[in-house]
Design a protein around this motif. Structure first.
Motif, PDB file in Angstrom:
ATOM      1  N   GLY A 113       0.823  -1.196   0.000  1.00 49.88           N
ATOM      2  CA  GLY A 113       0.000   0.000   0.000  1.00 49.88           C
ATOM      3  C   GLY A 113       0.856   1.244   0.000  1.00 49.88           C
ATOM      4  O   GLY A 113       2.075   1.188   0.209  1.00 49.88           O
ATOM      5  N   GLN A 114       0.189   2.387  -0.242  1.00 55.49           N
ATOM      6  CA  GLN A 114       0.885   3.668  -0.314  1.00 55.49           C
ATOM      7  C   GLN A 114       0.209   4.678   0.611  1.00 55.49           C
ATOM      8  O   GLN A 114      -1.012   4.715   0.708  1.00 55.49           O
ATOM      9  N   SER A 115       1.007   5.469   1.329  1.00 56.05           N
ATOM     10  CA  SER A 115       0.505   6.503   2.230  1.00 56.05           C
ATOM     11  C   SER A 115      -0.409   5.891   3.290  1.00 56.05           C
ATOM     12  O   SER A 115       0.044   5.064   4.070  1.00 56.05           O
ATOM     13  N   ALA A 116      -1.695   6.258   3.350  1.00 54.91           N
ATOM     14  CA  ALA A 116      -2.590   5.611   4.317  1.00 54.91           C
ATOM     15  C   ALA A 116      -2.619   4.111   4.084  1.00 54.91           C
ATOM     16  O   ALA A 116      -2.781   3.319   5.020  1.00 54.91           O
ATOM     17  N   GLY A 117      -2.450   3.706   2.824  1.00 52.10           N
ATOM     18  CA  GLY A 117      -2.347   2.279   2.521  1.00 52.10           C
ATOM     19  C   GLY A 117      -1.051   1.673   3.021  1.00 52.10           C
ATOM     20  O   GLY A 117      -0.997   0.479   3.337  1.00 52.10           O
ATOM     21  N   VAL A 132       3.500 -13.218   3.578  1.00 51.99           N
ATOM     22  CA  VAL A 132       4.893 -13.606   3.346  1.00 51.99           C
ATOM     23  C   VAL A 132       5.763 -12.405   3.002  1.00 51.99           C
ATOM     24  O   VAL A 132       6.980 -12.549   2.851  1.00 51.99           O
ATOM     25  N   GLY A 133       5.180 -11.220   2.863  1.00 49.64           N
ATOM     26  CA  GLY A 133       5.951 -10.039   2.529  1.00 49.64           C
ATOM     27  C   GLY A 133       5.117  -8.782   2.660  1.00 49.64           C
ATOM     28  O   GLY A 133       3.883  -8.847   2.702  1.00 49.64           O
ATOM     29  N   ALA A 134       5.799  -7.628   2.703  1.00 48.70           N
ATOM     30  CA  ALA A 134       5.104  -6.343   2.831  1.00 48.70           C
ATOM     31  C   ALA A 134       5.849  -5.281   2.028  1.00 48.70           C
ATOM     32  O   ALA A 134       7.080  -5.199   2.090  1.00 48.70           O
ATOM     33  N   ILE A 135       5.080  -4.488   1.273  1.00 49.97           N
ATOM     34  CA  ILE A 135       5.630  -3.366   0.516  1.00 49.97           C
ATOM     35  C   ILE A 135       4.962  -2.096   1.034  1.00 49.97           C
ATOM     36  O   ILE A 135       3.753  -1.930   0.913  1.00 49.97           O
ATOM     37  N   ILE A 136       5.774  -1.213   1.618  1.00 52.76           N
ATOM     38  CA  ILE A 136       5.263  -0.048   2.347  1.00 52.76           C
ATOM     39  C   ILE A 136       5.769   1.204   1.634  1.00 52.76           C
ATOM     40  O   ILE A 136       6.899   1.636   1.852  1.00 52.76           O
ATOM     41  N   GLU A 137       4.936   1.789   0.798  1.00 54.65           N
ATOM     42  CA  GLU A 137       5.335   2.937  -0.013  1.00 54.65           C
ATOM     43  C   GLU A 137       4.897   4.234   0.673  1.00 54.65           C
ATOM     44  O   GLU A 137       3.710   4.473   0.857  1.00 54.65           O
ATOM     45  N   SER A 138       5.862   5.054   1.023  1.00 51.49           N
ATOM     46  CA  SER A 138       5.594   6.369   1.662  1.00 51.49           C
ATOM     47  C   SER A 138       4.753   6.238   2.929  1.00 51.49           C
ATOM     48  O   SER A 138       3.640   6.745   3.008  1.00 51.49           O
ATOM     49  N   GLY A 139       5.244   5.752   3.931  1.00 53.28           N
ATOM     50  CA  GLY A 139       6.252   4.769   4.146  1.00 53.28           C
ATOM     51  C   GLY A 139       6.617   4.908   5.597  1.00 53.28           C
ATOM     52  O   GLY A 139       6.158   5.757   6.340  1.00 53.28           O
ATOM     53  N   VAL A 140       7.425   4.024   6.079  1.00 50.74           N
ATOM     54  CA  VAL A 140       7.846   4.050   7.483  1.00 50.74           C
ATOM     55  C   VAL A 140       8.959   5.066   7.685  1.00 50.74           C
ATOM     56  O   VAL A 140       9.614   5.497   6.740  1.00 50.74           O
ATOM     57  N   ILE A 188       9.828  -4.210   1.429  1.00 46.96           N
ATOM     58  CA  ILE A 188      10.293  -3.078   0.613  1.00 46.96           C
ATOM     59  C   ILE A 188       9.655  -1.829   1.197  1.00 46.96           C
ATOM     60  O   ILE A 188       8.455  -1.805   1.469  1.00 46.96           O
ATOM     61  N   THR A 189      10.443  -0.789   1.401  1.00 47.04           N
ATOM     62  CA  THR A 189       9.871   0.477   1.872  1.00 47.04           C
ATOM     63  C   THR A 189      10.730   1.640   1.407  1.00 47.04           C
ATOM     64  O   THR A 189      11.945   1.528   1.270  1.00 47.04           O
ATOM     65  N   GLY A 190      10.074   2.763   1.138  1.00 46.94           N
ATOM     66  CA  GLY A 190      10.797   3.939   0.692  1.00 46.94           C
ATOM     67  C   GLY A 190       9.874   5.118   0.484  1.00 46.94           C
ATOM     68  O   GLY A 190       8.695   5.084   0.866  1.00 46.94           O
ATOM     69  N   ASN A 191      10.396   6.147  -0.146  1.00 44.73           N
ATOM     70  CA  ASN A 191       9.676   7.402  -0.297  1.00 44.73           C
ATOM     71  C   ASN A 191       9.915   7.994  -1.681  1.00 44.73           C
ATOM     72  O   ASN A 191      10.806   7.565  -2.413  1.00 44.73           O
ATOM     73  N   THR A 192       9.113   9.004  -2.013  1.00 48.28           N
ATOM     74  CA  THR A 192       9.359   9.778  -3.216  1.00 48.28           C
ATOM     75  C   THR A 192      10.139  11.033  -2.837  1.00 48.28           C
ATOM     76  O   THR A 192      10.086  11.492  -1.692  1.00 48.28           O
ATOM     77  N   ARG A 193      10.828  11.582  -3.807  1.00 48.05           N
ATOM     78  CA  ARG A 193      11.706  12.729  -3.522  1.00 48.05           C
ATOM     79  C   ARG A 193      10.930  13.956  -3.050  1.00 48.05           C
ATOM     80  O   ARG A 193      11.360  14.678  -2.144  1.00 48.05           O
ATOM     81  N   THR A 212      13.810   6.321   7.036  1.00 50.66           N
ATOM     82  CA  THR A 212      13.474   4.975   6.562  1.00 50.66           C
ATOM     83  C   THR A 212      14.642   4.023   6.797  1.00 50.66           C
ATOM     84  O   THR A 212      14.454   2.869   7.211  1.00 50.66           O
ATOM     85  N   TRP A 213      15.851   4.501   6.516  1.00 47.64           N
ATOM     86  CA  TRP A 213      17.043   3.681   6.735  1.00 47.64           C
ATOM     87  C   TRP A 213      17.199   3.340   8.215  1.00 47.64           C
ATOM     88  O   TRP A 213      17.525   2.198   8.581  1.00 47.64           O
ATOM     89  N   LEU A 214      16.949   4.302   9.103  1.00 49.20           N
ATOM     90  CA  LEU A 214      17.034   4.041  10.542  1.00 49.20           C
ATOM     91  C   LEU A 214      15.977   3.028  10.978  1.00 49.20           C
ATOM     92  O   LEU A 214      16.223   2.162  11.815  1.00 49.20           O
ATOM     93  N   TRP A 215      14.759   3.154  10.396  1.00 46.57           N
ATOM     94  CA  TRP A 215      13.708   2.182  10.699  1.00 46.57           C
ATOM     95  C   TRP A 215      14.168   0.778  10.305  1.00 46.57           C
ATOM     96  O   TRP A 215      13.987  -0.183  11.060  1.00 46.57           O
ATOM     97  N   ALA A 216      14.750   0.664   9.114  1.00 44.19           N
ATOM     98  CA  ALA A 216      15.208  -0.640   8.636  1.00 44.19           C
ATOM     99  C   ALA A 216      16.290  -1.211   9.548  1.00 44.19           C
ATOM    100  O   ALA A 216      16.330  -2.412   9.825  1.00 44.19           O
TER     101      ALA A 216
END
Length: 523
Positions: free
Chosen positions: A215-219, A237-245, A335-340, A400-404
């Motif tokens: 999901g993205q943002s609230a997702g 089995v996995g999670a993709i967290i876009e914008s993000g932790v 997978i997790t990250g952000n937009t610029r 995000t890197w610190l969270w990881a």
């Protein structure tokens, strides 16, 4: 000869697109439809096989006595459900032209290119951002289905109807599951959708034991809650967290999508809220029209109410910091990250030195202001604008890197972090919030932006990373630039205008941001 002919016909039927079949779920039969009637633009190669089912109920109506209650099972249906149209969407604070709105809104949509119900393909569940709906073309799943993924998206409750806490509701929860807390009904919807997928997706050619949530943002908050909650343990089995932790010390945790409030605040607000609506009891409020509880909290703000997740120690088990330290319920690859250009960074920003200094003073204090000004200087307006954006983008990347890094203290599974930097054509917001979605879902065909050959190439690459991860828990694959697992090394993966491992930012900036964050309250 007849026997051979019969076997040939049976084999052909077994490998036909699933829109040729009536599918049986635990609640009744459903008929799907071809996702396309003609060749779509872009990178799709299996489009003729893609079936879509729209508007399948995964839970009962949330009206009346089911308002502010955990989702109940959907009622069975006796005739075939022709799943050609999106279901009703949940009441929201945003305007929703073209959609039917009701409290009977807990429905989902499925896309697959499977040609047999026995193929057990990897599954992904998409949770949309705020002020959206599963019917939005931005979240169309054919691009994922084309690559061999069974893609599901769904609707869930928001606002007061999704997040209200109240002492009477806490007593109801005590009586049903033994927890003295309330709120998070939208979150329970998200969990219910996941459980419906687990129980039914095999009939659609999916593997119920191989579900990734995304999901993205609230997702992305929904995805993080699924990752953390004991109520969903073992389902993914996995999670993709876009914008993000982000690092749980970051004050933005209080205001961005992953924000929550403590139970004391939520219960007090719930009492005040019902009083404001002239409802003396929950029973009285359940008899009112749902429109009384749709309050505008979308800018420009006209509501003083804060309806968001509640730290209830039931669905949301603990603070983010303690969850990282103790270990989430689901130890799975991420997978997790952000937009610029999000979370404070604004493409094309043009502010004065005075405005920049005012912003620094509003965020930092004391000696920290001078330290940030040294590494993010403002000798002129142009530099001030660039520094304003740089410190917010760096804050997202570093956080995000610190969270990881904290995730790895208690978890065995890897995290892959990224920064997205491609600005889609036809707009002036840069690599804005949500701008990666079309690309990771490879559904450029569904929107009317002036896409170029470069955009289709980027979408093919982004989708390949995401599909590989959904299939294997690792985004890497043939023909792709290596995406390294996050570690103590100060790097992340650049995605968009380039695909490569890059430094987080200047090492001195990393050190400064980390030191400042440690002085902030914990979420």
């Amino acid at each position: 000869m007849k026997n051979h002919l019969a076997l040939g016909l049976m084999a052909g039927a077994a490998n036909a697109a699933l829109y040729e079949d009536v599918i049986t779920t635990n609640f009744g039969q459903v008929q799907g439809y071809p996702a396309f009637n003609s060749t779509p633009s872009g990178n799709l190669t299996n489009w003729k096989d893609i079936t879509v089912w729209k508007g399948i109920p995964y839970a009962a109506s949330t009206a009346g006595k089911n308002r502010w209650a955990a989702p109940k099972p959907a009622p069975n249906w006796n005739t075939t459900l022709y799943a050609k149209s999106y279901g009703d969407i949940c009441p929201s604070t945003s305007s929703s032209p073209g959609y039917t709105i009701s409290e009977d809104c807990l429905n989902l949509n499925i896309w697959t290119s499977a040609t047999s119900t026995k193929q057990k393909r990897p599954v992904v569940m998409w949770s949309y951002p705020a002020y959206s709906t599963a019917a939005d073309s931005l979240f169309d799943g054919s691009g994922m289905a084309d690559a061999g993924i069974v893609y599901v998206n769904y609707n869930y409750r928001t606002g007061a109807l999704g997040w209200l806490a109240h002492p009477e509701l806490s007593q109801e929860r005590v009586d049903t599951v033994g927890f003295n807390s309330s709120g998070n009904y939208g979150m329970l919807d998200q969990f219910a959708a996941l459980k419906w997928i687990k129980e039914n997706i095999e009939a659609f050619g999916g593997d119920p034991d191989h579900i990734t949530v995304m999901g993205q943002s609230a997702g992305s908050a929904a995805t993080q809650h699924i990752l953390n909650s004991p109520l969903t343990k073992g389902l993914i089995v996995g999670a993709i967290i876009e914008s993000g932790v982000r690092d749980p010390h970051d004050p933005l945790c209080e205001t961005l999508a992953e924000n929550y409030r403590n139970l004391t605040f939520a219960l007090g607000q719930g009492v005040d809220y019902l009083a404001d609506k002239n409802a003396s009891t929950i029973a009285a409020a359940r008899n009112m029209n749902y429109t009384a509880f749709v309050d505008s909290d979308f800018p420009p703000t006209s509501s003083s109410w804060t309806f968001t997740a509640t730290l209830d120690h039931y669905a949301l088990p603990n603070t983010y910091e303690d969850t990282l330290l103790k270990g989430a319920a689901n130890d799975v690859p991420i997978i997790t990250g952000n937009t610029r250009d999000e979370s404070g960074a604004t493409y094309g920003l043009n502010i004065t030195i005075a405005e920049y200094l005012a912003d620094l003073n509003a965020t930092y204090s004391g000696e920290w202001i001078d330290k940030f000004l040294e590494l993010y200087p403002a000798n002129n307006a142009s530099q001030a604008s660039a520094s304003e954006n740089a410190q917010f983008t760096d804050r997202s990347i570093i956080g995000t890197w610190l969270w990881a890094r904290k995730w790895k203290q208690a978890a065995k599974s890897p995290v892959y972090t990224y920064i997205w930097d491609h600005a889609p054509p036809g707009q002036t917001q840069g690599a804005y919030h949500e701008s990666e979605i079309n690309y990771v879902l490879n559904n450029l065909y569904g929107t009317d932006s002036p896409w170029t050959d470069k955009d289709y190439e980027i979408a093919a690459t982004m989708n390949a990373y995401w599909v590989n991860f959904i299939k294997t828990g690792n985004p890497n694959g043939q023909g792709l630039t290596e995406w390294r697992e996050s570690s103590n090394e100060e790097v992340t993966q650049r995605l968009g205008d380039g695909f490569e491992s890059v430094p987080l930012t200047d090492p001195e900036r990393v050190k400064l941001m980390e030191e400042w964050l440690l002085t902030q309250p914990i979420w």
